[in-house]
Design a protein around this motif. Sequence first.
Motif, PDB file in Angstrom:
ATOM      1  N   MET A   1     -35.483 -10.398 -13.726  1.00  0.00           N
ATOM      2  CA  MET A   1     -34.562  -9.735 -12.786  1.00  0.00           C
ATOM      3  C   MET A   1     -35.342  -9.246 -11.572  1.00  0.00           C
ATOM      4  O   MET A   1     -36.383  -8.599 -11.710  1.00  0.00           O
ATOM      5  CB  MET A   1     -33.837  -8.576 -13.474  1.00  0.00           C
ATOM      6  CG  MET A   1     -32.896  -7.809 -12.545  1.00  0.00           C
ATOM      7  SD  MET A   1     -31.985  -6.477 -13.358  1.00  0.00           S
ATOM      8  CE  MET A   1     -30.825  -7.425 -14.354  1.00  0.00           C
ATOM      9  N   SER A   2     -34.833  -9.522 -10.383  1.00  0.00           N
ATOM     10  CA  SER A   2     -35.488  -9.062  -9.165  1.00  0.00           C
ATOM     11  C   SER A   2     -35.081  -7.617  -8.874  1.00  0.00           C
ATOM     12  O   SER A   2     -34.123  -7.090  -9.447  1.00  0.00           O
ATOM     13  CB  SER A   2     -35.108  -9.966  -7.994  1.00  0.00           C
ATOM     14  OG  SER A   2     -33.708  -9.922  -7.761  1.00  0.00           O
ATOM     15  N   SER A   3     -35.819  -6.976  -7.976  1.00  0.00           N
ATOM     16  CA  SER A   3     -35.541  -5.589  -7.614  1.00  0.00           C
ATOM     17  C   SER A   3     -35.454  -5.490  -6.096  1.00  0.00           C
ATOM     18  O   SER A   3     -36.197  -6.146  -5.370  1.00  0.00           O
ATOM     19  CB  SER A   3     -36.635  -4.666  -8.150  1.00  0.00           C
ATOM     20  OG  SER A   3     -36.378  -3.314  -7.808  1.00  0.00           O
ATOM     21  N   CYS A   4     -34.522  -4.655  -5.628  1.00  0.00           N
ATOM     22  CA  CYS A   4     -34.316  -4.514  -4.186  1.00  0.00           C
ATOM     23  C   CYS A   4     -34.024  -3.054  -3.850  1.00  0.00           C
ATOM     24  O   CYS A   4     -33.086  -2.463  -4.382  1.00  0.00           O
ATOM     25  CB  CYS A   4     -33.160  -5.411  -3.727  1.00  0.00           C
ATOM     26  SG  CYS A   4     -32.773  -5.283  -1.969  1.00  0.00           S
ATOM     27  N   LYS A   5     -34.858  -2.471  -2.980  1.00  0.00           N
ATOM     28  CA  LYS A   5     -34.614  -1.110  -2.535  1.00  0.00           C
ATOM     29  C   LYS A   5     -33.611  -1.108  -1.393  1.00  0.00           C
ATOM     30  O   LYS A   5     -33.516  -2.049  -0.621  1.00  0.00           O
ATOM     31  CB  LYS A   5     -35.922  -0.450  -2.092  1.00  0.00           C
ATOM     32  CG  LYS A   5     -36.873  -0.157  -3.247  1.00  0.00           C
ATOM     33  CD  LYS A   5     -38.057   0.675  -2.782  1.00  0.00           C
ATOM     34  CE  LYS A   5     -38.945   1.055  -3.963  1.00  0.00           C
ATOM     35  NZ  LYS A   5     -40.101   1.899  -3.532  1.00  0.00           N
ATOM     36  N   GLY A 194     -25.814 -13.036  -8.286  1.00  0.00           N
ATOM     37  CA  GLY A 194     -27.195 -12.554  -8.222  1.00  0.00           C
ATOM     38  C   GLY A 194     -27.271 -11.098  -7.830  1.00  0.00           C
ATOM     39  O   GLY A 194     -28.041 -10.318  -8.409  1.00  0.00           O
ATOM     40  N   GLN A 198     -28.010  -9.898 -11.394  1.00  0.00           N
ATOM     41  CA  GLN A 198     -29.402 -10.294 -11.546  1.00  0.00           C
ATOM     42  C   GLN A 198     -30.380  -9.514 -10.676  1.00  0.00           C
ATOM     43  O   GLN A 198     -31.575  -9.788 -10.708  1.00  0.00           O
ATOM     44  CB  GLN A 198     -29.538 -11.794 -11.247  1.00  0.00           C
ATOM     45  CG  GLN A 198     -28.786 -12.684 -12.236  1.00  0.00           C
ATOM     46  CD  GLN A 198     -28.919 -14.144 -11.912  1.00  0.00           C
ATOM     47  OE1 GLN A 198     -28.766 -14.561 -10.773  1.00  0.00           O
ATOM     48  NE2 GLN A 198     -29.240 -14.934 -12.932  1.00  0.00           N
ATOM     49  N   THR A 199     -29.882  -8.548  -9.908  1.00  0.00           N
ATOM     50  CA  THR A 199     -30.742  -7.750  -9.042  1.00  0.00           C
ATOM     51  C   THR A 199     -30.656  -6.280  -9.427  1.00  0.00           C
ATOM     52  O   THR A 199     -29.554  -5.727  -9.554  1.00  0.00           O
ATOM     53  CB  THR A 199     -30.344  -7.903  -7.566  1.00  0.00           C
ATOM     54  OG1 THR A 199     -30.358  -9.283  -7.207  1.00  0.00           O
ATOM     55  CG2 THR A 199     -31.305  -7.139  -6.662  1.00  0.00           C
ATOM     56  N   GLU A 200     -31.804  -5.671  -9.619  1.00  0.00           N
ATOM     57  CA  GLU A 200     -31.852  -4.233  -9.888  1.00  0.00           C
ATOM     58  C   GLU A 200     -31.961  -3.485  -8.566  1.00  0.00           C
ATOM     59  O   GLU A 200     -32.779  -3.825  -7.710  1.00  0.00           O
ATOM     60  CB  GLU A 200     -33.046  -3.885 -10.764  1.00  0.00           C
ATOM     61  CG  GLU A 200     -33.185  -2.402 -11.041  1.00  0.00           C
ATOM     62  CD  GLU A 200     -34.469  -2.035 -11.759  1.00  0.00           C
ATOM     63  OE1 GLU A 200     -34.602  -0.874 -12.176  1.00  0.00           O
ATOM     64  OE2 GLU A 200     -35.346  -2.917 -11.885  1.00  0.00           O
ATOM     65  N   HIS A 201     -31.133  -2.480  -8.404  1.00  0.00           N
ATOM     66  CA  HIS A 201     -31.183  -1.616  -7.218  1.00  0.00           C
ATOM     67  C   HIS A 201     -31.566  -0.212  -7.685  1.00  0.00           C
ATOM     68  O   HIS A 201     -30.701   0.551  -8.150  1.00  0.00           O
ATOM     69  CB  HIS A 201     -29.837  -1.607  -6.505  1.00  0.00           C
ATOM     70  CG  HIS A 201     -29.477  -2.909  -5.870  1.00  0.00           C
ATOM     71  ND1 HIS A 201     -28.673  -3.843  -6.499  1.00  0.00           N
ATOM     72  CD2 HIS A 201     -29.833  -3.461  -4.681  1.00  0.00           C
ATOM     73  CE1 HIS A 201     -28.540  -4.903  -5.714  1.00  0.00           C
ATOM     74  NE2 HIS A 201     -29.232  -4.702  -4.612  1.00  0.00           N
TER      75      HIS A 201
END
Length: 226
Positions: A1-5, A194, A198-201
Amino acid sequence: MSSCKLGFVLQPVTSHHDLLDACAVRAQAYGHHVPELGLDLAQPDALDLAEGTEVFVCRDKASGRATGTMRIQTSHVGPLMMERSVALPGWLAVTPRAEITRLAVSIGADPLTKLCLMKASYLYCVAKQVQWMVIGARNDALIRNYRRLGFIDAMGRDEQVALGHTGGLLHRILAFDVASAERTWSAVRHPLYGFMVQTEHPDLHIAPAPQPLPGPLTWPALIQLA
């Protein structure tokens, strides 16, 4: 899982000050189209403080300014607010459900604000074991966006109902199957799969507020609401 601030933090209100800031965003957003409704939304109401309700606020990291908000009421402690105005179809009325109201974004807010509010509502409903999310929508462009996410007409195609808590304005009632959303998005390769799954915030928080909020409303008002 990707991460996005994110450029903002989204979380449940944790103080009366937070709640007033959320109300200010509501008043600005709704008052732009319906001035008299904006005045009504400038202060918290009984549902904001009621059991089974969570109010969220977005705050810009740089300025601390409130830029977005929404309110989620679950059916775990009783009927939803919209059920005072409309009898939901049986398949919906007998399931754990949640109503999203007071969703508002300030002018000039981060473009991801509204989408993150929708993601937070989805994650919150998953955490609360809500099967169906329901909303009342008036704007055609907004209705199209909700449908792209997977919302369906709950009352029949294009049927409109007057909702008392909006001043009797006509709305379309849309419903979203929370329980099957992830596999549906995956199966159709939804362009937001996604982002939503699939994206952690890390700046997006759905944990309930740790303590009851003080407010100007009296206990009799809350009892009457229940």
